[in-house]
Enzyme design. Structure first.
Site, PDB file in Angstrom:
ATOM      1  N   ARG A  26      56.285  66.483  -0.655  1.00 19.77           N
ATOM      2  CA  ARG A  26      55.809  65.401   0.216  1.00 19.77           C
ATOM      3  C   ARG A  26      56.311  64.037  -0.261  1.00 19.77           C
ATOM      4  O   ARG A  26      56.581  63.160   0.555  1.00 19.77           O
ATOM      5  CB  ARG A  26      54.278  65.414   0.301  1.00 19.77           C
ATOM      6  CG  ARG A  26      53.767  66.463   1.266  1.00 19.77           C
ATOM      7  CD  ARG A  26      52.256  66.470   1.356  1.00 19.77           C
ATOM      8  NE  ARG A  26      51.805  67.316   2.463  1.00 19.77           N
ATOM      9  CZ  ARG A  26      50.532  67.627   2.693  1.00 19.77           C
ATOM     10  NH1 ARG A  26      49.578  67.167   1.891  1.00 19.77           N
ATOM     11  NH2 ARG A  26      50.212  68.383   3.719  1.00 19.77           N
ATOM     12  N   GLY A  74      47.007  71.281   8.446  1.00 18.60           N
ATOM     13  CA  GLY A  74      46.139  71.126   9.613  1.00 18.60           C
ATOM     14  C   GLY A  74      46.836  70.457  10.789  1.00 18.60           C
ATOM     15  O   GLY A  74      46.646  70.856  11.945  1.00 18.60           O
ATOM     16  N   LYS A 106      43.335  85.477   9.313  1.00 20.88           N
ATOM     17  CA  LYS A 106      42.276  85.590  10.314  1.00 20.88           C
ATOM     18  C   LYS A 106      42.649  85.096  11.699  1.00 20.88           C
ATOM     19  O   LYS A 106      43.282  84.052  11.850  1.00 20.88           O
ATOM     20  CB  LYS A 106      41.058  84.803   9.843  1.00 20.88           C
ATOM     21  CG  LYS A 106      40.359  85.449   8.668  1.00 20.88           C
ATOM     22  CD  LYS A 106      39.172  84.610   8.263  1.00 20.88           C
ATOM     23  CE  LYS A 106      38.311  85.333   7.237  1.00 20.88           C
ATOM     24  NZ  LYS A 106      37.197  84.479   6.825  1.00 20.88           N
ATOM     25  N   GLY A 117      50.590  75.464   5.324  1.00 25.66           N
ATOM     26  CA  GLY A 117      50.614  75.624   3.868  1.00 25.66           C
ATOM     27  C   GLY A 117      51.233  76.921   3.374  1.00 25.66           C
ATOM     28  O   GLY A 117      52.230  76.907   2.651  1.00 25.66           O
TER      29      GLY A 117
END
Ligand code: 3PG
Ligand code: MG
Length: 398
Positions: free
Chosen positions: A38, A379, A199, A356
Site C-alpha cells: 500500500r 472491503g 462463506k 485481502g
C-alpha cells in the site's frame, strides 16, 4: 480520465498545501511493516506532487482505535516506513488537527512531505462531523484522495474534505477506478468472474450483482459447498452453510434468468483433517465420503476454469478456490492464477483481482505483477463488486 478530476486538472500546485488521503493501514508485526504494497502504491502521487513543489500533507487512519490516541495505533513508525519506500524524509506531526499539525505544516518547505497522526484518534472522523472536517481543511488548499481502499467509508478524511476543498483523485485512485471500469463497468465480453472464500453469507450481495453482469461465474472455496448442498450434493463434513440453501438456490435462479453460467466444482480434493500435508484424495463431487472435507477443487474443475479463462476477454477475481494457505490445497488456486496471468501477458485477457485473501493467493502463486490490476482494497473492493456506490469515489466525480 472521464468522470473524475485528477492531478492533471490542478492548475498549479507549487507552494500549495495539498492534503492527500492515503491508505497506510498496513500489516505490522513487532513494530515493522510486513507488507509495504500500500505504501508503494501511493508513492507516485506523493512524488509527483512533491516534484511539482507542493507541500504534501498525508492524512491516514491506522487500525480501528476505540479510545482516542494510543501508541498502539500511532502512525509514527509508518512515517519511517513511508520514508524508506519513498527514499526521502517524511516528517511526522503527533496530531492531525490543532496546534501540533498547524505548527508542522507552517514549518514545511515546498516539496516537503509530512504525515499527520491517525485521523481515527478522533471519533468525529468516522462520524464525518463538519466541525472536525473544518479543522482538517485548515491545513490544506487542495484535497487529493489516493485511498480507494478506504473509499467505502464516508469519513471526514475520505468524504467530508472533498466538499470543503477543491478535490481530485490521486494517481493510484485513478488507476484503480480505471481498472475497475474495465473489469465490471464497461468490460470487453465475455466476462468471467471467479468468486471463492469460505462463506456465502458474506458475499450474497456480491453474487447477486455479479450474476446480472458477467457471462460466467465460477464459485469455489468453502462457499461452493453451500451451493452444492443446496442442489442436493452430499458434501460430507465440508464447511457448509446449510441454512443458506434457499439463498444459494435464488442466486442460481437469478443466474439462469440473466443468462449467466454458474460453474460449480465437478470434483474435489478431500481430506479428513484441516492441516498442511493432510492425506488427501481427489474424488468426483458426488462421491465425497461422509467423513471427508473438500479443501480444494480437483483437476477436472481446474480444466473447466482454465477453459473459461481462455474464452474470457475479462476476468474479475475475488477469493481463492481452495484452502490455499495450507499445502497441497493451494493447487487449484495457483493453477488458475498462473493460467490467468499467462493469458494476460499474451494480451488476451484483462484480469482484475482484489480482496485481502485474493492478493495473498496471487502473491503465493507468484503472479500478482502479471495481472492487469490487483487491488489492495478489501472491503472497498467487495462493495464495488456488489455494485454499491463508494462515498469516497462518488464525491470525486465531476
Ligand atoms: C482496509 O484496510 O481495508 C482499509 O484501510 C479500510 O479499513 P477499515 O475497514 O478499518 O475501514
Ligand atoms: Mg477492512
Amino acid at each position: 480520465m472521464a468522470g473524475f478530476k485528477t492531478l492533471d486538472d490542478i492548475d498549479a500546485v507549487s507552494g500549495k498545501r495539498v492534503l492527500v488521503r492515503v491508505d497506510l493501514n498496513v500489516p505490522v508485526a513487532d513494530g515493522k511493516v510486513t507488507d509495504a504494497t500500500r505504501i508503494e502504491r501511493i508513492a507516485p502521487t506523493i512524488s509527483e506532487l512533491s516534484g511539482k513543489g507542493a507541500k504534501v500533507i498525508l492524512l491516514a487512519h491506522f487500525g480501528r482505535p476505540k479510545d482516542g490516541p494510543s501508541a498502539e495505533f500511532s502512525l509514527e513508525p509508518i512515517a519511517r516506513a513511508t520514508a524508506d519506500v519513498l527514499g526521502r524524509p517524511v516528517g511526522f506531526a503527533a496530531d492531525c488537527i490543532g496546534d501540533k499539525a498547524a505548527g508542522a505544516v507552517a514549518a514545511m518547505k515546498d516539496g516537503d512531505v509530512l504525515l499527520l497522526e491517525n485521523t481515527r484518534f478522533y471519533k468525529a472522523e468516522e462520524k464525518n462531523e463538519p466541525a472536525f472536517t473544518e479543522k482538517l481543511a485548515a491545513n490544506g488548499d487542495i484535497y487529493v484522495n489516493d485511498a480507494f481502499s478506504a473509499a467505502h467509508r464516508a469519513h471526514a478524511s475520505t468524504e467530508g474534505l472533498a466538499h470543503r476543498l477543491p478535490a481530485y483523485a490521486g494517481r493510484t485512485m485513478q488507476a484503480e477506478l480505471d481498472a475497475l471500469e474495465k473489469g465490471l463497468g464497461d468490460p470487453v465480453r465475455p466476462v468471467v468472474a471467479i468468486v471463492g472464500g469460505a462463506k456465502v453469507s458474506t458475499k450474497i450481495d456480491l453474487l447477486m450483482n455479479l450474476v446480472r453482469k458477467v457471462d460466467a461465474l465460477v464459485i469455489g472455496g468453502g462457499m461452493a459447498n453451500t451451493f452444492l448442498a443446496a442442489r442436493g450434493t452430499d458434501v460430507g463434513k465440508s464447511l457448509c452453510e446449510h441454512d443458506l440453501a434457499s439463498t444459494a438456490k435464488q442466486i442460481m435462479i437469478e443466474a439462469a434468468e440473466a443468462g449467466c453460467a454458474i460453474i460449480l466444482p465437478a470434483d474435489g480434493v478431500v481430506a479428513r483433517e484441516f492441516k498442511a500435508g493432510a492425506a488427501s484424495e481427489t474424488v468426483a463431487i458426488e462421491a465425497v465420503p461422509a467423513d471427508g472435507m473438500i479443501l480444494d477443487v480437483g483437476e477436472k474443475t481446474v480444466k473447466t476454469v482454465t477453459d473459461w479463462i481462455d474464452r474470457a476477454a475479462t476476468l474479475v477475481w475475488n477469493g481463492p478456490l481452495g484452502a490455499f494457505e495450507i499445502e497441497p490445497f493451494d493447487r487449484a488456486t495457483v493453477a488458475a492464477a498462473k493460467h490467468a496471468a499467462a493469458r494476460t501477458k499474451e494480451g488476451k485477457l484483462v484480469s482484475v483481482a482484489g480482496g485481502g485473501d485474493t492478493v495473498a493467493a496471487l502473491n503465493h502463486a507468484g503472479v500478482a505483477d502479471d495481472f492487469t490490476y490487483v487491488s489492495t482494497a478489501g472491503g472497498a473492493f467487495l462493495e464495488w463488486m456488489e455494485g454499491k456506490p463508494l462515498p469516497g469515489v462518488e464525491v470525486l466525480k465531476r
